[in-house]
Motif scaffolding. Structure first.
Motif, PDB file in Angstrom:
ATOM      1  N   PHE A   1       0.842  -1.196   0.000  1.00  0.00           N
ATOM      2  CA  PHE A   1       0.000   0.000   0.000  1.00  0.00           C
ATOM      3  C   PHE A   1       0.876   1.244   0.000  1.00  0.00           C
ATOM      4  N   SER A   2       0.560   2.163  -0.890  1.00  0.00           N
ATOM      5  CA  SER A   2       1.382   3.362  -1.056  1.00  0.00           C
ATOM      6  C   SER A   2       1.487   4.162   0.230  1.00  0.00           C
ATOM      7  N   GLY A   3       0.395   4.267   0.982  1.00  0.00           N
ATOM      8  CA  GLY A   3       0.392   5.071   2.188  1.00  0.00           C
ATOM      9  C   GLY A   3       1.366   4.585   3.245  1.00  0.00           C
ATOM     10  N   ARG A   4       1.710   3.309   3.185  1.00  0.00           N
ATOM     11  CA  ARG A   4       2.673   2.751   4.137  1.00  0.00           C
ATOM     12  C   ARG A   4       4.097   2.790   3.573  1.00  0.00           C
ATOM     13  N   LEU A   5       4.193   2.819   2.254  1.00  0.00           N
ATOM     14  CA  LEU A   5       5.509   2.796   1.613  1.00  0.00           C
ATOM     15  C   LEU A   5       6.071   4.196   1.378  1.00  0.00           C
ATOM     16  N   GLY A   6       5.215   5.211   1.404  1.00  0.00           N
ATOM     17  CA  GLY A   6       5.678   6.572   1.184  1.00  0.00           C
ATOM     18  C   GLY A   6       5.967   6.891  -0.266  1.00  0.00           C
ATOM     19  N   MET A   7       5.374   6.163  -1.174  1.00  0.00           N
ATOM     20  CA  MET A   7       5.526   6.429  -2.611  1.00  0.00           C
ATOM     21  C   MET A   7       4.317   5.851  -3.329  1.00  0.00           C
ATOM     22  N   VAL A   8       4.009   6.422  -4.485  1.00  0.00           N
ATOM     23  CA  VAL A   8       2.798   6.050  -5.212  1.00  0.00           C
ATOM     24  C   VAL A   8       3.137   5.641  -6.640  1.00  0.00           C
ATOM     25  N   LYS A   9       2.281   4.801  -7.208  1.00  0.00           N
ATOM     26  CA  LYS A   9       2.347   4.545  -8.648  1.00  0.00           C
ATOM     27  C   LYS A   9       2.031   5.840  -9.371  1.00  0.00           C
ATOM     28  N   PRO A  10       2.656   6.152 -10.485  1.00  0.00           N
ATOM     29  CA  PRO A  10       3.560   5.315 -11.294  1.00  0.00           C
ATOM     30  C   PRO A  10       5.049   5.502 -11.010  1.00  0.00           C
ATOM     31  N   ASP A  11       5.421   5.990  -9.834  1.00  0.00           N
ATOM     32  CA  ASP A  11       6.836   6.137  -9.489  1.00  0.00           C
ATOM     33  C   ASP A  11       7.539   4.782  -9.650  1.00  0.00           C
ATOM     34  N   PRO A  12       8.574   4.699 -10.481  1.00  0.00           N
ATOM     35  CA  PRO A  12       9.255   3.413 -10.669  1.00  0.00           C
ATOM     36  C   PRO A  12       9.769   2.798  -9.375  1.00  0.00           C
ATOM     37  N   ARG A  13      10.032   3.638  -8.367  1.00  0.00           N
ATOM     38  CA  ARG A  13      10.577   3.098  -7.110  1.00  0.00           C
ATOM     39  C   ARG A  13       9.623   2.118  -6.450  1.00  0.00           C
ATOM     40  N   ILE A  14       8.317   2.346  -6.590  1.00  0.00           N
ATOM     41  CA  ILE A  14       7.372   1.464  -5.918  1.00  0.00           C
ATOM     42  C   ILE A  14       7.350   0.091  -6.601  1.00  0.00           C
ATOM     43  N   PHE A  15       7.519   0.094  -7.923  1.00  0.00           N
ATOM     44  CA  PHE A  15       7.581  -1.184  -8.639  1.00  0.00           C
ATOM     45  C   PHE A  15       8.882  -1.920  -8.318  1.00  0.00           C
ATOM     46  N   LYS A  16       9.977  -1.180  -8.173  1.00  0.00           N
ATOM     47  CA  LYS A  16      11.251  -1.805  -7.817  1.00  0.00           C
ATOM     48  C   LYS A  16      11.197  -2.376  -6.403  1.00  0.00           C
ATOM     49  N   HIS A  17      10.479  -1.695  -5.522  1.00  0.00           N
ATOM     50  CA  HIS A  17      10.292  -2.223  -4.174  1.00  0.00           C
ATOM     51  C   HIS A  17       9.550  -3.563  -4.217  1.00  0.00           C
ATOM     52  N   VAL A  18       8.506  -3.615  -5.032  1.00  0.00           N
ATOM     53  CA  VAL A  18       7.741  -4.864  -5.168  1.00  0.00           C
ATOM     54  C   VAL A  18       8.624  -5.977  -5.723  1.00  0.00           C
ATOM     55  N   LEU A  19       9.400  -5.665  -6.750  1.00  0.00           N
ATOM     56  CA  LEU A  19      10.304  -6.660  -7.335  1.00  0.00           C
ATOM     57  C   LEU A  19      11.255  -7.221  -6.279  1.00  0.00           C
ATOM     58  N   ALA A  20      11.853  -6.332  -5.497  1.00  0.00           N
ATOM     59  CA  ALA A  20      12.807  -6.783  -4.483  1.00  0.00           C
ATOM     60  C   ALA A  20      12.125  -7.630  -3.418  1.00  0.00           C
ATOM     61  N   ASP A  21      10.942  -7.217  -3.018  1.00  0.00           N
ATOM     62  CA  ASP A  21      10.231  -7.940  -1.967  1.00  0.00           C
ATOM     63  C   ASP A  21       9.789  -9.325  -2.437  1.00  0.00           C
ATOM     64  N   LEU A  22       9.298  -9.407  -3.658  1.00  0.00           N
ATOM     65  CA  LEU A  22       8.827 -10.690  -4.181  1.00  0.00           C
ATOM     66  C   LEU A  22       9.982 -11.591  -4.618  1.00  0.00           C
ATOM     67  N   GLY A  23      11.130 -10.992  -4.894  1.00  0.00           N
ATOM     68  CA  GLY A  23      12.255 -11.770  -5.387  1.00  0.00           C
ATOM     69  C   GLY A  23      11.963 -12.410  -6.736  1.00  0.00           C
ATOM     70  N   ALA A  24      11.212 -11.690  -7.561  1.00  0.00           N
ATOM     71  CA  ALA A  24      10.771 -12.223  -8.850  1.00  0.00           C
ATOM     72  C   ALA A  24      11.360 -11.402  -9.988  1.00  0.00           C
ATOM     73  N   ALA A  25      11.524 -12.047 -11.127  1.00  0.00           N
ATOM     74  CA  ALA A  25      11.910 -11.333 -12.336  1.00  0.00           C
ATOM     75  C   ALA A  25      10.699 -10.577 -12.869  1.00  0.00           C
ATOM     76  N   PRO A  26      10.897  -9.386 -13.441  1.00  0.00           N
ATOM     77  CA  PRO A  26       9.748  -8.633 -13.963  1.00  0.00           C
ATOM     78  C   PRO A  26       8.905  -9.436 -14.952  1.00  0.00           C
ATOM     79  N   ALA A  27       9.537 -10.254 -15.774  1.00  0.00           N
ATOM     80  CA  ALA A  27       8.797 -11.024 -16.774  1.00  0.00           C
ATOM     81  C   ALA A  27       7.891 -12.068 -16.149  1.00  0.00           C
TER      82      ALA A  27
END
Length: 206
Positions: free
Chosen positions: A138-164
């Motif tokens: 949730f953006s309100g807890r992460l301090g950043m909102v879509k479409p900021d690329p940082r929020i997607f990079k945070h998700v990638l790191a947390d999930l440990g998944a490749a974007p594809a």
């Protein structure tokens, strides 16, 4: 029966206008009665400060004071928070059916929503849909909102998944473009989107 999911993929859902529907007129009417303001138009103060509220930059008191055009009275922001959560609580039965199917298949499900922290906690405490997801962002807890690329990079790191290996479903074209630029698979969830068919097409193209 064909499965919708692929093993190893993550299915990353937006909330508003995907899992939930648009607020009803009666919701806006209730907010109108509480504030004396018609807040539905895109030019209203409800929308003007929303990104800051979603990002956690504005507290509920600051946000609702901005909406009202005066300091919120004691307890007033809490009442407005409750009405706001109710507005966005109407679920899209088609999307919920897809979630149930994916969950039943054992698919990896995550959610990424631009949502104020207080609203997200209300839903986690009382709604059924968070139970479908193994990860909630949730953006309100992460301090950043879509479409900021940082929020997607945070998700990638947390999930440990490749974007594809992430299928991102969102109603906002800018969010879809940002995720796509990082290599996510994407589905733009517009009105009338057949989500089951879109997921089957992605699975078949993989």
């Amino acid at each position: 029966m064909d499965t919708l999911s692929l093993p190893g993929n993550w299915y990353l859902f937006d909330y508003g206008m995907v899992i939930s529907t648009a607020p009803l007129q009666e919701d806006w009417d209730a907010l109108h009665r509480a504030t004396g303001l018609d807040l539905r138009p895109p030019s209203s103060r409800y929308w003007a400060g929303r990104e800051g509220f979603d990002a956690g930059v504005l507290s509920p008191e600051a946000y609702w004071s901005g909406v009202l055009g005066r300091p919120a009275a004691e307890g007033e922001s809490a009442r407005l928070e409750s009405l706001d959560a109710a507005m966005w609580s109407h679920l899209n039965p088609v999307a919920v059916d897809v979630l149930q199917t994916l969950h039943g298949e054992g698919a990896n499900l995550a959610l990424l929503s631009n949502m104020p922290a207080g609203m997200s906690r209300r839903y986690e405490a009382a709604a059924t849909w968070p139970g479908y997801f193994s990860r909630l962002f949730f953006s309100g807890r992460l301090g950043m909102v879509k479409p900021d690329p940082r929020i997607f990079k945070h998700v990638l790191a947390d999930l440990g998944a490749a974007p594809a290996n992430i299928v991102f479903i969102d109603d906002n074209a800018a969010n879809i473009a940002a995720a796509g630029s990082l290599g996510f698979q994407t589905i733009l969830h517009a009105e009338g989107t057949d989500l089951q068919r879109e997921l089957l097409a992605l699975r078949d193209d993989f």
